[in-house]
Enzyme design. Structure first.
Site, PDB file in Angstrom:
ATOM      1  N   GLU A 120       0.834  -1.204   0.000  1.00  0.00           N
ATOM      2  CA  GLU A 120       0.000   0.000   0.000  1.00  0.00           C
ATOM      3  C   GLU A 120       0.865   1.249   0.000  1.00  0.00           C
ATOM      4  OE1 GLU A 120      -3.027  -0.306  -0.928  1.00  0.00           O
ATOM      5  OE2 GLU A 120      -4.103   0.337   0.861  1.00  0.00           O
ATOM      6  N   THR A 168      -6.006   8.675  -4.677  1.00  0.00           N
ATOM      7  CA  THR A 168      -5.872   8.651  -3.214  1.00  0.00           C
ATOM      8  C   THR A 168      -5.018   9.825  -2.749  1.00  0.00           C
ATOM      9  OG1 THR A 168      -6.099   6.262  -3.223  1.00  0.00           O
ATOM     10  CG2 THR A 168      -5.113   7.221  -1.270  1.00  0.00           C
TER      11      THR A 168
END
Ligand code: HSE
Length: 292
Positions: A120, A168
């Site tokens: 991530e 994001t």
């Protein structure tokens, strides 16, 4: 060759920014691995054209590196990248389970959470575990610096994904640096209500606890049609609606008999706002599953 399926996930749930996460029954990524002298990656499926196959730039490559487990890795994407549905986390979680098994490392799912979070970090710039934890463990998860707590849940859900792009990184850029104490107090109360609701599998309590006045309003402003779609879902029976993760997907919680109407209302409202979308009618799901 080993195969692992890992689900889409929804982080935050409004009041639990960077803390709460939920595994969805669908969609999911599927990963196949085979031992190899060095890591090579092949990507197919939804949005695969946006995903680099260079192991140094791929979330799954970072997981292979973290586990020192070189492999040929085939990723079949079912979770659209940059959807707010934990696309990179699904791949990272699936790779962590598959590569740990391939090399007989014997780590527990909890021990694989920080490993998958390495993947991530590569794509989002920060090692959030609020998507990888539910992708690995299933159910509803609470991630803090001290570890992961999870409970089973089986709430009915609709995840509605508009055809717009919100990265994001951009979505993190609008998050305020600080918040006023009254807003924090309200959000803590909502988060506690939501957690109790999950433990009781109570859609009314969960929906009531999803409200958040700190982060969600900033992110909702990045999603065309957000207010209308949220209202439409609530009118159709949803007990709570919020931005899924960093967006642009929206997550609605509802009772099973209302799910189809909630999905239809969300699709129609996006359509009225001139935005194409698709809806996943699902429920809280299991974590990554290994197939031999
Ligand atoms: N909690 C994270 C966020 C999830 O909302 O930015 C996306 O990585």
């Amino acid at each position: 060759m080993l195969t692992v399926r890992a689900p889409a996930t929804s982080a935050n749930l409004g009041s639990g920014f960077d803390v709460f996460g939920l595994a969805l029954g669908a969609p999911a990524d599927v990963i196949r691995v085979e031992r190899a002298p060095e890591t090579t990656i092949e990507v197919t499926g939804v949005g695969s054209q946006y995903i680099p196959d260079d192991p140094a730039k791929n979330t799954v490559g970072a997981v292979a590196e973290a586990l020192d487990a070189p492999a040929y890795i085939r990723i079949d994407k079912g979770v659209r990248p940059s959807s707010g549905l934990g696309s990179s986390a699904a791949s990272a979680a699936a790779a962590a389970v598959a590569l740990d098994e391939l090399y007989d490392r014997g780590r527990s799912r909890e021990e694989l959470v920080p490993v998958a979070a390495e993947g991530e970090a590569l794509v989002s710039g920060e090692a959030h575990a609020d998507n990888v934890a539910p992708a690995l463990l299933g159910g509803f998860t609470v991630v803090t610096d001290d570890g992961v707590t999870r409970v089973d849940a089986s709430l009915s859900l609709v995840a509605c994904l508009p055809d717009i792009t919100v990265s994001t990184r951009d979505a993190r850029g609008v998050v305020p640096d600080s918040a006023a104490l009254p807003d924090v107090v309200e959000t803590v109360g909502n988060a506690a209500t939501l957690a109790v609701g999950m433990a009781r599998d109570d859609p009314d309590l969960v929906g009531r606890g999803m409200d958040d006045g700190i982060v969600t309003p900033e992110r909702a402003a990045l999603i065309d049609g957000y207010d209308a779609v949220r209202e439409a879902a609530l009118d159709a029976g949803a007990t709570g609606v919020t931005v899924s993760g960093a967006g642009p997907a929206l997550l609605a919680v509802c009772r099973r008999p209302d799910r189809r109407a909630v999905a239809a209302a969300m699709l129609d409202a996006f359509d009225d706002a001139g935005v194409e979308s698709r809806a996943y009618q699902t429920r809280v799901g299991d974590g990554a599953r290994l197939y031999r």
